[in-house]
Design an enzyme around this catalytic site. Structure first.
Site, mmCIF file in Angstrom:
data_model
loop_
_atom_site.group_PDB
_atom_site.id
_atom_site.type_symbol
_atom_site.label_atom_id
_atom_site.label_comp_id
_atom_site.label_asym_id
_atom_site.label_seq_id
_atom_site.Cartn_x
_atom_site.Cartn_y
_atom_site.Cartn_z
ATOM 1 N NE ARG A 85 24.291 -6.756 -12.179
ATOM 2 C CZ ARG A 85 23.320 -6.875 -11.262
ATOM 3 N NH1 ARG A 85 23.422 -7.297 -10.084
ATOM 4 N NH2 ARG A 85 22.015 -6.528 -11.493
ATOM 5 C CE LYS A 187 19.831 -8.681 -14.250
ATOM 6 N NZ LYS A 187 19.279 -10.037 -13.913
ATOM 7 C CD GLU A 223 23.574 -16.529 -9.204
ATOM 8 O OE1 GLU A 223 22.727 -15.637 -8.865
ATOM 9 O OE2 GLU A 223 24.369 -16.332 -10.265
HETATM 10 N N1 PLP Z 1 21.106 -13.674 -9.781
HETATM 11 C C1 PLP Z 1 20.764 -13.635 -10.925
HETATM 12 C C2 PLP Z 1 21.060 -14.800 -11.780
HETATM 13 C C3 PLP Z 1 19.794 -12.767 -11.224
HETATM 14 O O1 PLP Z 1 19.154 -12.728 -12.506
HETATM 15 C C4 PLP Z 1 19.338 -11.464 -10.272
HETATM 16 C C5 PLP Z 1 18.645 -10.419 -10.846
HETATM 17 O O2 PLP Z 1 18.949 -9.420 -11.187
HETATM 18 C C6 PLP Z 1 20.186 -11.661 -9.114
HETATM 19 C C7 PLP Z 1 21.034 -12.491 -8.712
HETATM 20 C C8 PLP Z 1 20.096 -10.449 -8.377
HETATM 21 O O3 PLP Z 1 20.790 -9.387 -8.606
HETATM 22 P P1 PLP Z 1 20.349 -7.929 -8.085
HETATM 23 O O4 PLP Z 1 20.196 -7.778 -6.694
HETATM 24 O O5 PLP Z 1 21.261 -6.880 -8.486
HETATM 25 O O6 PLP Z 1 19.025 -7.477 -8.824
HETATM 26 C C1 COI Z 2 15.974 -9.003 -11.493
HETATM 27 O O1 COI Z 2 16.042 -9.229 -10.385
HETATM 28 O O2 COI Z 2 16.174 -7.834 -11.707
HETATM 29 C C2 COI Z 2 16.236 -9.765 -12.618
HETATM 30 O O3 COI Z 2 16.818 -9.590 -13.476
HETATM 31 C C3 COI Z 2 15.814 -11.403 -12.287
HETATM 32 C C4 COI Z 2 15.028 -11.849 -13.504
HETATM 33 C C5 COI Z 2 15.044 -13.058 -13.572
HETATM 34 C C6 COI Z 2 13.604 -11.204 -13.250
#
Ligand code: PLP
Ligand code: COI
Length: 344
Positions: A85, A187, A223
Site C-alpha cells: 500500500r 495513505k 469511511e
Molecule cells: N481508513 C483510514 C482513513 C485510515 O487512516 C486507516 C488506518 O490505517 C484505515 C482505514 C484502516 O486501515 P488498516 O486496517 O490498513 O490499518
Molecule cells: C492506523 O490505523 O494505523 C492509522 O493510520 C489511523 C490513524 C488515524 C491513526
C-alpha cells in the site's frame, strides 16, 4: 522466542500517543537510488526550510502493529500488505517507492531493536509501527522532490478510542474526506490534514469520529477519518462499503476473510447507501489503530441512528469477529498462511 523483558511501564494505562523509543530506521533517496538504510537513535529530523514536504505536503505513511504472542514470540501482522500500500501511495504522489521486500526487512529490524518496547502479552497495549516517507529537498515551483527520506518510528500504544471496547458515537460529517478520482484510496498525509478541522469540531461536539459520505452524491457510506466501516445485518451478514475513494484497510480485508473462512458468515463488499444504515443491527470501525471499535450510535444532523447492540458493549457478531482477529494476531488461533511475520 523473545528473551528481552518488556520495560517497566504501566502498559494498561497507555492511550494512543507518541512516546520516543530507542531506535528508528532511516533510508535516504538521492541521485535516483535508495541508500542501504540504518537504525539511528536521534528522534529529530532537520530539513531545509523549502523541503517539498513543507511546501506541498509530499508525504505518505503507513500504520501496523507488533505484538507479543501467547507463546512469547514477537510478531507483526501482514506487513507485506502495508509495504504494497505504501508503494501504491508513493506512485500516486510521484515519490520513488521504497522496495516492498526492504520495507518488511526494515520493519523487522526496527521492531527487533526496540524489543523492550513491545508490550507484554495480555496487557492491552501493542507496539505501533509508523513507516513514512517525505520529499526532503527544496522545491519552490510545484513539482515532486528529487530527494526523499523513508523512516520508521515505533511507539507503544493503548486503545485509539477512550474506553477501549465501549461503543462510540460518531457523526455524519458535512465535510468531504476524498474526491472521486482523488487520493482517498492512498495513505497520503494530506488526507489527514484536511480532516483536522472536522475532527476537532466533532470532538468539541462530543463525537468520537466523523463518518464521511461519498462527496459526489452524499448518499453512500464511505469511511471515517481513520478507519473503514463494517455493518452486520439482522441475518448475520457482514456488509462493508466498496468505493474507489476509501482506503483499502488491511484490517477490513482480513476481517472479511475471517468472517467467511473462520466464522462461516456471508460477506458483502458493495456500495452501501446511507439510507440503509438503520437496517443494520451492529456497526463497527476497523483499522490498525481502531482494531474493531463498536459504534453504538450515528448522529445525522441531530437525528440518531441507534444500533440494536446498544451503548454498553460490543454486539455479539462484532465481538466474535474481534475475538477471532485478535486471537490470530496474538497467536491464540492459527493464522492463515503468511499473515503472521515472526520477528524474533
Ligand atoms: N481508513 C483510514 C482513513 C485510515 O487512516 C486507516 C488506518 O490505517 C484505515 C482505514 C484502516 O486501515 P488498516 O486496517 O490498513 O490499518
Ligand atoms: C492506523 O490505523 O494505523 C492509522 O493510520 C489511523 C490513524 C488515524 C491513526
Amino acid at each position: 522466542m523473545s528473551v528481552v523483558e518488556p520495560k517497566n511501564l504501566d502498559w494498561g494505562k497507555l492511550g494512543f500517543a507518541y512516546m520516543p523509543t530507542d531506535y528508528r530506521y532511516v533510508s535516504y533517496y538521492k541521485d535516483g537510488k535508495w541508500d542501504d538504510g540504518q537504525l539511528v537513535t536521534d528522534p529529530n529530523v532537520t530539513l531545509n526550510e523549502c523541503a517539498c514536504v513543507f511546501q506541498y505536503s509530499q508525504s505518505c505513511f503507513e500504520g501496523l502493529k507488533a505484538y507479543r504472542t501467547k507463546d512469547g514470540h514477537i510478531v507483526c501482522f501482514r506487513p507485506d500488505l502495508n509495504a504494497q500500500r505504501m508503494h501504491d501511495s508513493a506512485v500516486r504522489l510521484e515519490m520513488p517507492p521504497f522496495p516492498v521486500d526492504r520495507f518488511v526487512e526494515a520493519v523487522k529490524q526496527v521492531v527487533k531493536a526496540n524489543e523492550a518496547w513491545v508490550p507484554p502479552y495480555g496487557s492491552g497495549a501493542t507496539l505501533y509501527i509508523r513507516p513514512y516517507m517525505i520529499g526532503s529537498n527544496s522545491v519552490i515551483g510545484v513539482k515532486p522532490a528529487d530527494e526523499y527520506m523513508f523512516r520508521i518510528l515505533v511507539t507503544p500504544v493503548g486503545p485509539y478510542f477512550k474506553g477501549g471496547a465501549k461503543p462510540i458515537v460518531i457523526k455524519v460529517s458535512d465535510y468531504d474526506r476524498a474526491a472521486p478520482h482523488g487520493t482517498g484510496n492512498i495513505k497520503a498525509g494530506l488526507n489527514y490534514a484536511m480532516s483536522l478541522y472536522p475532527i476537532v469540531k466533532a470532538h468539541e461536539e462530543g463525537f468520537a469520529e466523523n463518518m464521511y459520505l461519498d462527496s459526489g452524491t452524499r448518499t453512500k457510506v464511505e469511511e471515517t477519518g481513520g478507519a473503514n466501516m463494517i455493518f452486520i445485518t439482522k441475518d448475520g451478514t457482514l456488509v462493508t462499503p466498496k468505493s474507489d475513494s476509501i482506503l483499502p484497510s488491511i484490517t477490513r480485508r482480513s476481517l472479511c476473510y475471517v468472517a467467511e473462512h473462520y466464522l462461516g458468515m456471508k460477506v458483502e463488499h458493495r456500495e452501501v447507501l446511507f439510507s440503509e444504515v438503520p437496517n443494520f443491527v451492529e456497526c463497527g470501525l476497523c483499522g490498525t489503530a481502531a482494531v474493531i471499535s463498536p459504534v453504538g450510535k450515528i448522529n445525522d444532523h441531530g437525528k440518531e441512528i441507534c444500533f440494536a447492540s446498544g451503548m454498553e458493549k460490543m454486539g455479539p457478531t462484532i465481538q466474535k469477529l474481534y475475538d477471532t482477529l485478535t486471537g490470530i494476531q496474538m497467536g491464540r488461533l492459527e493464522a492463515p498462511e503468511g499473515w503472521i511475520c515472526k520477528i524474533d
